[in-house]
Design a protein around this motif. Sequence first.
Motif, mmCIF file in Angstrom:
data_model
loop_
_atom_site.group_PDB
_atom_site.id
_atom_site.type_symbol
_atom_site.label_atom_id
_atom_site.label_comp_id
_atom_site.label_asym_id
_atom_site.label_seq_id
_atom_site.Cartn_x
_atom_site.Cartn_y
_atom_site.Cartn_z
ATOM 1 N N GLU A 22 0.865 -1.182 0.000
ATOM 2 C CA GLU A 22 0.000 0.000 0.000
ATOM 3 C C GLU A 22 0.896 1.225 0.000
ATOM 4 O OE1 GLU A 22 -3.042 0.046 3.029
ATOM 5 O OE2 GLU A 22 -2.958 -2.155 3.124
ATOM 6 N N GLN A 23 0.561 2.198 -0.843
ATOM 7 C CA GLN A 23 1.349 3.427 -0.941
ATOM 8 C C GLN A 23 0.473 4.619 -0.618
ATOM 9 O OE1 GLN A 23 3.938 3.841 -4.338
ATOM 10 N NE2 GLN A 23 3.613 6.035 -4.406
ATOM 11 N N GLU A 24 0.935 5.435 0.324
ATOM 12 C CA GLU A 24 0.252 6.668 0.682
ATOM 13 C C GLU A 24 1.211 7.824 0.459
ATOM 14 O OE1 GLU A 24 -0.759 6.252 4.790
ATOM 15 O OE2 GLU A 24 -2.136 4.593 4.438
ATOM 16 N N GLU A 25 0.771 8.834 -0.248
ATOM 17 C CA GLU A 25 1.618 9.998 -0.511
ATOM 18 C C GLU A 25 1.036 11.209 0.194
ATOM 19 O OE1 GLU A 25 2.743 10.596 -4.586
ATOM 20 O OE2 GLU A 25 2.626 8.447 -4.987
ATOM 21 N N LYS A 26 1.865 11.861 0.987
ATOM 22 C CA LYS A 26 1.471 13.082 1.694
ATOM 23 C C LYS A 26 2.520 14.134 1.397
ATOM 24 C CE LYS A 26 -0.742 10.637 5.486
ATOM 25 N NZ LYS A 26 -0.690 10.332 6.921
ATOM 26 N N GLY A 27 2.230 14.977 0.416
ATOM 27 C CA GLY A 27 3.194 16.007 0.028
ATOM 28 C C GLY A 27 4.458 15.390 -0.528
ATOM 29 N N SER A 28 5.581 15.639 0.129
ATOM 30 C CA SER A 28 6.854 15.079 -0.347
ATOM 31 C C SER A 28 7.255 13.847 0.456
ATOM 32 C CB SER A 28 7.953 16.137 -0.255
ATOM 33 O OG SER A 28 8.166 16.488 1.098
ATOM 34 N N GLU A 29 6.287 13.200 1.088
ATOM 35 C CA GLU A 29 6.560 11.997 1.867
ATOM 36 C C GLU A 29 5.763 10.829 1.313
ATOM 37 O OE1 GLU A 29 5.880 10.549 6.411
ATOM 38 O OE2 GLU A 29 6.786 12.516 6.101
ATOM 39 N N VAL A 30 6.419 9.680 1.149
ATOM 40 C CA VAL A 30 5.776 8.476 0.648
ATOM 41 C C VAL A 30 5.846 7.415 1.737
ATOM 42 C CG1 VAL A 30 5.827 6.668 -1.112
ATOM 43 C CG2 VAL A 30 6.434 9.008 -1.724
ATOM 44 N N ASN A 31 4.686 6.900 2.142
ATOM 45 C CA ASN A 31 4.615 5.831 3.129
ATOM 46 C C ASN A 31 4.239 4.546 2.419
ATOM 47 O OD1 ASN A 31 5.121 7.416 5.489
ATOM 48 N ND2 ASN A 31 3.058 8.237 5.272
ATOM 49 N N LEU A 32 5.062 3.511 2.583
ATOM 50 C CA LEU A 32 4.804 2.213 1.982
ATOM 51 C C LEU A 32 4.553 1.205 3.098
ATOM 52 C CD1 LEU A 32 7.701 2.286 -0.610
ATOM 53 C CD2 LEU A 32 5.283 2.484 -1.120
ATOM 54 N N ILE A 33 3.480 0.442 2.971
ATOM 55 C CA ILE A 33 3.156 -0.596 3.940
ATOM 56 C C ILE A 33 3.216 -1.927 3.206
ATOM 57 C CG2 ILE A 33 1.437 -1.476 5.552
ATOM 58 C CD1 ILE A 33 0.361 1.458 5.637
ATOM 59 N N LEU A 34 4.125 -2.783 3.644
ATOM 60 C CA LEU A 34 4.394 -4.062 2.987
ATOM 61 C C LEU A 34 3.816 -5.197 3.811
ATOM 62 C CD1 LEU A 34 5.910 -5.869 0.918
ATOM 63 C CD2 LEU A 34 7.909 -5.668 2.403
ATOM 64 N N THR A 35 3.060 -6.065 3.155
ATOM 65 C CA THR A 35 2.527 -7.268 3.782
ATOM 66 C C THR A 35 2.948 -8.463 2.940
ATOM 67 O OG1 THR A 35 0.594 -5.996 4.494
ATOM 68 C CG2 THR A 35 0.442 -8.387 4.652
ATOM 69 N N VAL A 36 3.557 -9.462 3.588
ATOM 70 C CA VAL A 36 3.960 -10.696 2.912
ATOM 71 C C VAL A 36 3.381 -11.877 3.681
ATOM 72 C CG1 VAL A 36 6.085 -9.726 1.945
ATOM 73 C CG2 VAL A 36 6.151 -10.854 4.161
ATOM 74 N N ASP A 37 3.461 -13.067 3.107
ATOM 75 C CA ASP A 37 3.018 -14.278 3.774
ATOM 76 C C ASP A 37 3.832 -14.475 5.049
ATOM 77 O OD1 ASP A 37 1.285 -16.783 3.313
ATOM 78 O OD2 ASP A 37 3.258 -17.593 3.887
#
Length: 79
Positions: A22-37
């Motif tokens: 999942e990628q969330e962009e807030k201005g010049s900041e990118v938050n990535l949330i990774l889910t794996v098995d």
Amino acid sequence: MKDLLEYIITNLVSKPEAVRIEQEEKGSEVNLILTVDSSDMGLIIGKGGGTIRAIRKLLTVHAIAENVRVNLQLAEPAQ
């Protein structure tokens, strides 16, 4: 940013179909949330956190080139 992470992770794990980013962009900041098995969590974290630290470093280098900040979180898989 998401494409780079997806490429790295799917080539590391044994169950690439379970990878969710999942990628969330807030201005010049990118938050990535990774889910794996759950069976691949150890591979992603690595011994002493070495693998996840290296992945974060690669994302940081890519983010500097794009003039943004990146934040990667590893989420617990849903059971």
